[in-house]
Enzyme design. Structure first.
Site, PDB file in Angstrom:
ATOM      1  N   GLU A  30      10.232 -30.833  70.259  1.00  0.00           N
ATOM      2  CA  GLU A  30      10.392 -29.649  71.160  1.00  0.00           C
ATOM      3  C   GLU A  30       9.383 -29.140  71.805  1.00  0.00           C
ATOM      4  O   GLU A  30       8.268 -28.791  71.228  1.00  0.00           O
ATOM      5  CB  GLU A  30      10.870 -28.296  70.125  1.00  0.00           C
ATOM      6  CG  GLU A  30      11.136 -27.024  71.198  1.00  0.00           C
ATOM      7  CD  GLU A  30      11.945 -25.955  70.145  1.00  0.00           C
ATOM      8  OE1 GLU A  30      12.342 -24.946  70.655  1.00  0.00           O
ATOM      9  OE2 GLU A  30      12.304 -26.461  69.088  1.00  0.00           O
ATOM     10  N   ASP A  83      20.669 -26.512  59.987  1.00  0.00           N
ATOM     11  CA  ASP A  83      19.159 -26.242  59.798  1.00  0.00           C
ATOM     12  C   ASP A  83      18.682 -25.330  58.819  1.00  0.00           C
ATOM     13  O   ASP A  83      19.709 -24.498  58.320  1.00  0.00           O
ATOM     14  CB  ASP A  83      18.915 -25.235  61.328  1.00  0.00           C
ATOM     15  CG  ASP A  83      17.588 -25.512  62.015  1.00  0.00           C
ATOM     16  OD1 ASP A  83      16.939 -26.406  61.421  1.00  0.00           O
ATOM     17  OD2 ASP A  83      17.535 -25.145  63.061  1.00  0.00           O
ATOM     18  N   SER A 106      18.913 -21.025  65.406  1.00  0.00           N
ATOM     19  CA  SER A 106      18.811 -20.268  66.680  1.00  0.00           C
ATOM     20  C   SER A 106      20.139 -19.195  66.911  1.00  0.00           C
ATOM     21  O   SER A 106      20.229 -18.532  67.639  1.00  0.00           O
ATOM     22  CB  SER A 106      19.044 -21.179  67.653  1.00  0.00           C
ATOM     23  OG  SER A 106      19.853 -22.132  67.654  1.00  0.00           O
TER      24      SER A 106
END
EC number: 2.1.2.11
Length: 270
Positions: free
Chosen positions: A180, A81, A43
């Site tokens: 999510e 990530d 992100s």
């Protein structure tokens, strides 16, 4: 040294906290606040690098930011990530990319956006000593397939697929699972079905923990998803401070005498 064992042990006793961080100063603040896990999320593409999606983020980007976060963190578990196309295309490259985050950048684990193709990979990574956090539900790297960021698992067939993949990744050795943007009752069922902890983002209150993008949590983002919450207004504070700086420079108020010094030996040099 923090370990995935600590996270698994905490599950069920008290909620697990996780926030993203992409740089050393933010990581230091998050760590000192007692957050259990710092996710160096891809992100960062949206939050820090100016991209519209996470897809342009590279392995080098993730390595650089993971190292910065790890160097500033003492107590939290640091999870890196794995960005788009860094895993799943070629097994050797997948293993090397994930291993780099631990070997060179001092992460403690990696996170994979998961599907059927990541079950065997998870098992192989764990066998090599690379702890894996799985991620199901809305997986933002599939934005072009989704046509946006819609809620997942909203019908019985999709919910069953998520549960099946959750069990498969647990069996493969994942130490935790991010859920999510799925219905809260599905997240509750998945949590009840697994022995590993679940960490929700837009997945309701029944997961073993919660995660947010730090920019959303502190109120730095211009926009944040409906399932997030602002716990501060850092953007307003920054705008105010920068505005005051500009005014002070333009008015001659800054720098003042206390912000400067003179050397008597340098008088009349010109």
């Amino acid at each position: 040294m923090p370990s995935v064992r600590d996270i698994r042990t905490k599950a069920g006793d008290e909620p697990i906290t996780m926030l993203t961080a992409y740089d050393a100063p933010t990581a230091s603040i998050v760590d000192e606040a007692g957050v259990d896990i710092i996710l160096v999320g891809d992100s960062l593409g949206n939050a820090s690098l100016g991209y519209e999606t996470t897809l342009p983020v590279t392995v080098d980007d993730m390595a650089r930011h993971t190292g910065a976060v790890a160097r500033a963190t003492d107590d939290a578990l640091v999870v890196a990530d794995m960005p788009f196309l860094s895993i799943g295309v070629d097994e050797r490259a997948s293993l090397e990319n994930a291993g780099r985050m631990l070997k060179e950048e001092d992460a403690h684990a990696v996170k994979l956006e998961c599907g059927p193709h990541t079950v065997e990979l998870t098992e192989k990574l764990v066998q090599l000593g690379i702890p894996v956090m799985a991620h199901l539900g809305l997986t933002p790297q599939h934005v072009n397939q989704y046509g946006g960021y819609p809620r997942q698992g909203t019908d019985r067939a999709a919910a069953e697929r998520i549960l099946e993949l959750a069990r498969a990744h647990e069996d493969a050795g994942a130490f935790s699972l991010v859920l999510e943007h799925v219905p809260s009752n599905l997240a509750a069922d998945v949590t009840a079905a697994l022995d590993i902890p679940t960490i929700g983002i837009g997945a309701g209150p029944d997961c073993d923990g919660q995660v947010l993008v730090v920019d959303d949590a502190i109120g730095l983002s211009e926009w944040s998803p409906s399932f997030s919450k602002q716990f501060g207004n850092v953007r307003e504070e920054m705008e105010s401070a920068v505005g005051e700086y500009v005014s002070a420079v333009e008015s001659g108020e800054f720098p003042a005498d206390e912000h400067s010094h003179e050397e008597s030996d340098l008088e009349n040099v010109y």
